[in-house]
Design an enzyme around this catalytic site. Structure first.
Site, PDB file in Angstrom:
ATOM      1  N   ASP A  49       0.827  -1.212   0.000  1.00 36.36           N
ATOM      2  CA  ASP A  49       0.000   0.000   0.000  1.00 36.36           C
ATOM      3  C   ASP A  49       0.856   1.254   0.000  1.00 36.36           C
ATOM      4  O   ASP A  49       0.341   2.370  -0.113  1.00 36.36           O
ATOM      5  CB  ASP A  49      -1.002   0.000   1.161  1.00 36.36           C
ATOM      6  CG  ASP A  49      -0.353  -0.068   2.530  1.00 36.36           C
ATOM      7  OD1 ASP A  49       0.895  -0.136   2.609  1.00 36.36           O
ATOM      8  OD2 ASP A  49      -1.089  -0.073   3.535  1.00 36.36           O
ATOM      9  N   SER A  50       2.175   1.078   0.064  1.00 39.18           N
ATOM     10  CA  SER A  50       3.098   2.198  -0.139  1.00 39.18           C
ATOM     11  C   SER A  50       2.899   2.832  -1.513  1.00 39.18           C
ATOM     12  O   SER A  50       3.361   3.949  -1.755  1.00 39.18           O
ATOM     13  CB  SER A  50       4.549   1.712  -0.005  1.00 39.18           C
ATOM     14  OG  SER A  50       4.777   0.558  -0.803  1.00 39.18           O
ATOM     15  N   ASP A  88      -1.003  -6.219  -0.134  1.00 41.72           N
ATOM     16  CA  ASP A  88      -1.404  -5.571   1.117  1.00 41.72           C
ATOM     17  C   ASP A  88      -2.922  -5.385   1.177  1.00 41.72           C
ATOM     18  O   ASP A  88      -3.542  -4.975   0.184  1.00 41.72           O
ATOM     19  CB  ASP A  88      -0.752  -4.189   1.231  1.00 41.72           C
ATOM     20  CG  ASP A  88       0.502  -4.195   2.076  1.00 41.72           C
ATOM     21  OD1 ASP A  88       0.718  -5.150   2.837  1.00 41.72           O
ATOM     22  OD2 ASP A  88       1.277  -3.224   1.959  1.00 41.72           O
ATOM     23  N   LYS A 118      -1.360  -9.475   2.993  1.00 38.39           N
ATOM     24  CA  LYS A 118      -0.635  -9.022   4.194  1.00 38.39           C
ATOM     25  C   LYS A 118      -1.491  -8.011   4.932  1.00 38.39           C
ATOM     26  O   LYS A 118      -2.124  -7.159   4.307  1.00 38.39           O
ATOM     27  CB  LYS A 118       0.712  -8.393   3.826  1.00 38.39           C
ATOM     28  CG  LYS A 118       1.508  -7.921   5.060  1.00 38.39           C
ATOM     29  CD  LYS A 118       2.897  -7.443   4.704  1.00 38.39           C
ATOM     30  CE  LYS A 118       2.925  -6.080   4.066  1.00 38.39           C
ATOM     31  NZ  LYS A 118       2.477  -5.013   5.032  1.00 38.39           N
ATOM     32  N   GLU A 120      -1.542  -5.529   8.719  1.00 38.41           N
ATOM     33  CA  GLU A 120      -0.764  -5.004   9.837  1.00 38.41           C
ATOM     34  C   GLU A 120      -1.451  -5.304  11.166  1.00 38.41           C
ATOM     35  O   GLU A 120      -2.679  -5.341  11.251  1.00 38.41           O
ATOM     36  CB  GLU A 120      -0.587  -3.491   9.694  1.00 38.41           C
ATOM     37  CG  GLU A 120       0.213  -3.078   8.470  1.00 38.41           C
ATOM     38  CD  GLU A 120       0.394  -1.563   8.387  1.00 38.41           C
ATOM     39  OE1 GLU A 120       0.059  -0.867   9.380  1.00 38.41           O
ATOM     40  OE2 GLU A 120       0.850  -1.077   7.333  1.00 38.41           O
ATOM     41  N   GLU A 187       9.039  -4.106  10.812  1.00 37.20           N
ATOM     42  CA  GLU A 187       9.433  -2.804  10.271  1.00 37.20           C
ATOM     43  C   GLU A 187       9.861  -1.837  11.359  1.00 37.20           C
ATOM     44  O   GLU A 187       9.260  -1.797  12.443  1.00 37.20           O
ATOM     45  CB  GLU A 187       8.282  -2.181   9.473  1.00 37.20           C
ATOM     46  CG  GLU A 187       8.640  -0.817   8.877  1.00 37.20           C
ATOM     47  CD  GLU A 187       7.629  -0.298   7.873  1.00 37.20           C
ATOM     48  OE1 GLU A 187       7.834   0.834   7.371  1.00 37.20           O
ATOM     49  OE2 GLU A 187       6.646  -0.999   7.597  1.00 37.20           O
TER      50      GLU A 187
END
Length: 273
Positions: A49-50, A88, A118, A120, A187
């Site tokens: 999602d960056s 993501d 993925k 978080e 991270e």
């Protein structure tokens, strides 16, 4: 789907089996051409999602939508023949409930053909990850600095400095390790703690601003290539300055156009006899 077929590519179980072995090479990919360039050299490609910041000029990843992730996931899958592809889950697509997470994860897998998703979160997301994995959805976890929580965390900063943060990351690692996740990203976490967590977990850890002792490493491709210059995190190593080379090439093109050096005869079509 890649033309070669998913059975020829690395799978989440094969990535998981790389724990403690040869380091896992991972980079982000958002487009078909980039995926084709990275595929031969990477074990895992992350459609991160960056992309909200790298491609769309957003200040954070919060504005990234599920439709955006699916569109770029499809694009990456068209360029992959070897690497395992993880997409993501964006902010808001999985936090509400494990049922909502399941529906959105299914949509990502079905519409992109990717190998895993993925998300978080540590102990607070372990139940959701277990719910997904028990229903056939491979999940990669993400602990330490979590960009989707940047607004409550007080900005982008390394974590694990205080005893409170250290304890939380240890609990998160333990929870994700027992959730059924096949791997986990660590991270922005202080090196000794990232090393400790890697040693304690039975699944591979993928570091980004963490430790060389992690089972693999991931960076944003545009960062290592010098294509994204809004800021440079401490943990990024530049391997090229393609941004400057692109600017120089465009400047040369502009000069040729304005001086009528381009197009030359070789670049135009002659009438057929």
């Amino acid at each position: 789907m890649s033309a070669i077929g998913s059975q020829k590519r690395l799978t989440p179980p094969r990535i998981s089996a790389m724990k403690g072995g040869k380091p896992i090479v991972c980079l982000t990919a958002y487009t078909t051409p980039m995926a084709r360039l990275l595929d031969e050299h990477c074990d895992l490609l992350l459609v991160g999602d960056s992309l909200g910041m790298v491609l769309y000029g957003m200040e954070t990843t919060i504005g990234v939508t599920l439709d955006m992730m699916i569109a770029h996931g499809k694009a990456v899958m068209r360029g992959v023949a070897k690497a395992c592809v993880v997409v993501d889950m964006p902010f808001g697509s999985y936090q509400e409930s494990k049922e909502v997470a399941f529906r959105n994860a299914v949509r990502i897998l079905q519409e992109t053909g990717c190998d895993a998703v993925k998300l978080e979160g540590g102990e607070e997301m372990a139940e959701t990850i277990a719910f997904l994995t028990k229903r056939g959805i491979p999940v990669m976890g993400h602990i330490g600095l979590m960009p989707q929580q940047v607004q409550t965390a007080g900005g982008y900063r390394s974590v694990g400095h205080s005893e409170h943060e250290t304890s939380k990351i240890r609990r998160d690692a333990h929870a994700i390790g027992g959730s059924g996740a096949f791997a986990v990203v660590i991270e922005g976490t202080v090196e000794p703690l990232a090393r400790e967590v890697t040693s304690a977990m039975h699944i591979p850890t993928i570091g980004i601003g963490a430790s060389a002792a992690c089972d693999g490493q991931v960076l944003v491709s545009d960062d290592i290539l010098g294509l994204f210059n809004d800021f440079k995190p401490r943990f990024v190593k530049r391997y090229d300055e393609l941004g400057k080379r692109v600017a120089d090439a465009v400047a040369a093109y502009a000069e040729d156009v304005r001086s009528r050096k381009f197009p030359a005869a070789d670049h135009t079509f002659k009438r057929r006899p």
